[in-house]
Design an enzyme around this catalytic site. Structure first.
Site, PDB file in Angstrom:
ATOM      1  N   HIS A 142      -6.245   1.153  -6.757  1.00  0.00           N
ATOM      2  CA  HIS A 142      -6.918   0.196  -6.975  1.00  0.00           C
ATOM      3  C   HIS A 142      -7.504  -0.814  -5.692  1.00  0.00           C
ATOM      4  O   HIS A 142      -8.281  -1.706  -6.056  1.00  0.00           O
ATOM      5  CB  HIS A 142      -5.911  -0.944  -7.658  1.00  0.00           C
ATOM      6  CG  HIS A 142      -4.756  -1.378  -6.905  1.00  0.00           C
ATOM      7  ND1 HIS A 142      -4.218  -2.512  -7.136  1.00  0.00           N
ATOM      8  CD2 HIS A 142      -4.080  -0.843  -5.817  1.00  0.00           C
ATOM      9  CE1 HIS A 142      -3.264  -2.953  -6.460  1.00  0.00           C
ATOM     10  NE2 HIS A 142      -3.242  -1.619  -5.729  1.00  0.00           N
ATOM     11  N   HIS A 143      -7.248   0.019  -4.548  1.00  0.00           N
ATOM     12  CA  HIS A 143      -7.877  -0.595  -3.317  1.00  0.00           C
ATOM     13  C   HIS A 143      -9.330   0.092  -3.047  1.00  0.00           C
ATOM     14  O   HIS A 143     -10.020  -0.445  -2.097  1.00  0.00           O
ATOM     15  CB  HIS A 143      -7.176  -0.565  -1.996  1.00  0.00           C
ATOM     16  CG  HIS A 143      -5.696  -1.177  -2.083  1.00  0.00           C
ATOM     17  ND1 HIS A 143      -5.692  -2.521  -2.493  1.00  0.00           N
ATOM     18  CD2 HIS A 143      -4.531  -0.541  -2.021  1.00  0.00           C
ATOM     19  CE1 HIS A 143      -4.506  -2.885  -2.464  1.00  0.00           C
ATOM     20  NE2 HIS A 143      -3.543  -1.745  -2.240  1.00  0.00           N
ATOM     21  N   CYS A 144      -9.733   0.852  -3.785  1.00  0.00           N
ATOM     22  CA  CYS A 144     -10.907   1.737  -3.701  1.00  0.00           C
ATOM     23  C   CYS A 144     -12.078   1.281  -4.420  1.00  0.00           C
ATOM     24  O   CYS A 144     -11.652   1.012  -5.681  1.00  0.00           O
ATOM     25  CB  CYS A 144     -11.000   3.147  -3.766  1.00  0.00           C
ATOM     26  SG  CYS A 144     -12.248   4.256  -3.169  1.00  0.00           S
TER      27      CYS A 144
END
Length: 347
Positions: free
Chosen positions: A142-144
């Protein structure tokens, strides 16, 4: 016209919508041990489920690696080209020695497992709509976002799964992301900034990485937690806000990012949720979502302790024992179940 893909093929009914591949696990000369992430946790989850006689290999859906064409549905070609530089991958994965490896080894030993998990999330999205539920025993990067990676996240699998559904599955035009990883999900937030079709609920430790103020503007229901938040407060906030989210935006599919880095003792998550609290959290999310008869896709996301694999397996076993997942899935609501949720009242 959508491109041809290997990720949306028919899956026989005898296979449960639980997606996994042995290729998920990252092992190469011990380098994976230089990151606090347990890079073999996904296989351990499956082994626990086999030991408990819930699953056999013939019941699983084998994940396929996402192709470059698949990835280009979301990612820029420039970003994918940047991943051909080992120092970029070393920065994203937070494993500095990767910088010294030839990129062909980085592709094979680090990025291919992550591409396979990404393919698994896309496959699980279709399965969730077909079967009512699906679990990718991996994913949750979910950080990309489309043009940047970070925090061990090289591919935007959540964004990809939703965009594949929007483009390829009739009747899917609204989605909700319920992100309960300890960290803010800034990747999918940047990707869906301004997109009214996608409602984002994010519950996270307000004091830790990534602290992405711009991405926070995309969150429709933001729940910021303090250091050391414990079970009672956490579970009450999760249930109340999941209910309110579905009242505000009734989606065609829910993507549930079920990070276990909320676990007590996780030095990166900074929260204090017990193993039983995590199992209960997942139960609450599934029960509330399924009470609305909405398909749900779960990905496992972050979790930085050796015991997280056992907790994920225990949670899946609990969902099965309660009839919330299974080969013939009944829609179980809080009202017709003998097992109560937290208070159903919404203040």
């Amino acid at each position: 016209m959508p491109h041809a893909t290997q990720l949306y093929q028919h899956v026989p009914e005898k296979r449960w919508p639980i997606v996994y591949s042995p290729r998920y696990n990252i092992t190469f000369m011990g380098l994976e041990k230089l990151h606090p992430f347990d890079a073999g946790k996904w296989g351990k989850v499956i082994n626990f489920l086999k030991e408990e006689k819930l699953l056999s290999d013939g019941m699983l859906v084998e994940a396929r690696e996402a192709s470059e064409e698949d990835l280009l549905v979301v990612h820029t070609r420039r970003y994918l080209n940047e991943l051909k530089w080992s120092f970029v991958v070393a920065t994203i994965t937070e494993i500095p020695p990767v910088i010294f490896l030839p990129n062909f080894l980085v592709q094979r030993k680090v990025l291919r497992p992550l591409r396979t998990q990404t393919g698994g999330t896309i496959m699980a999205g279709k399965l969730a709509v077909e079967r009512g539920w699906a679990i990718n025993v991996g994913g949750g990067f979910h950080h990309c976002s489309s043009d940047r990676g970070g925090g061990f996240c090289a591919y935007a699998d959540i964004t990809l799964a939703i965009k594949f559904l929007f483009e390829r599955v009739e009747g899917i035009s609204r989605a909700t992301i319920i992100d309960l990883d300890a960290h803010q999900g800034n990747g999918h937030e940047r990707d869906f900034m301004g997109d009214k079709r996608v409602y984002i609920m994010d519950v996270y430790n307000r004091h830790i990485y990534p602290g992405d103020r711009f991405a926070k503007e995309a969150i429709r229901r933001k729940v910021e937690l303090e250091w050391g938040t414990e079970d009672e407060e956490y579970l009450e906030k999760v249930e109340r806000n999941v209910r309110r989210s579905l009242q505000e935006h009734l989606p065609d599919v829910v993507v549930y990012n079920a990070g276990t880095d909320v676990l007590e003792g996780d030095r990166l998550g900074g929260l204090s949720i017990s193993p039983a609290g995590i199992v209960k959290r997942d139960e609450v999310v599934f029960r509330v979502v399924r009470a609305h008869d909405i398909p749900i896709l779960m990905v496992t996301s972050g979790g930085y302790q050796k015991r997280t694999a056992r907790i994920i397996a225990d949670s899946i076993l609990n969902l099965h024992d309660l009839g919330l997942i299974g080969p013939e899935f009944p829609c179980v609501s809080a009202q017709n179940s003998g097992i109560p949720l937290l208070s159903c009242a919404v203040p």
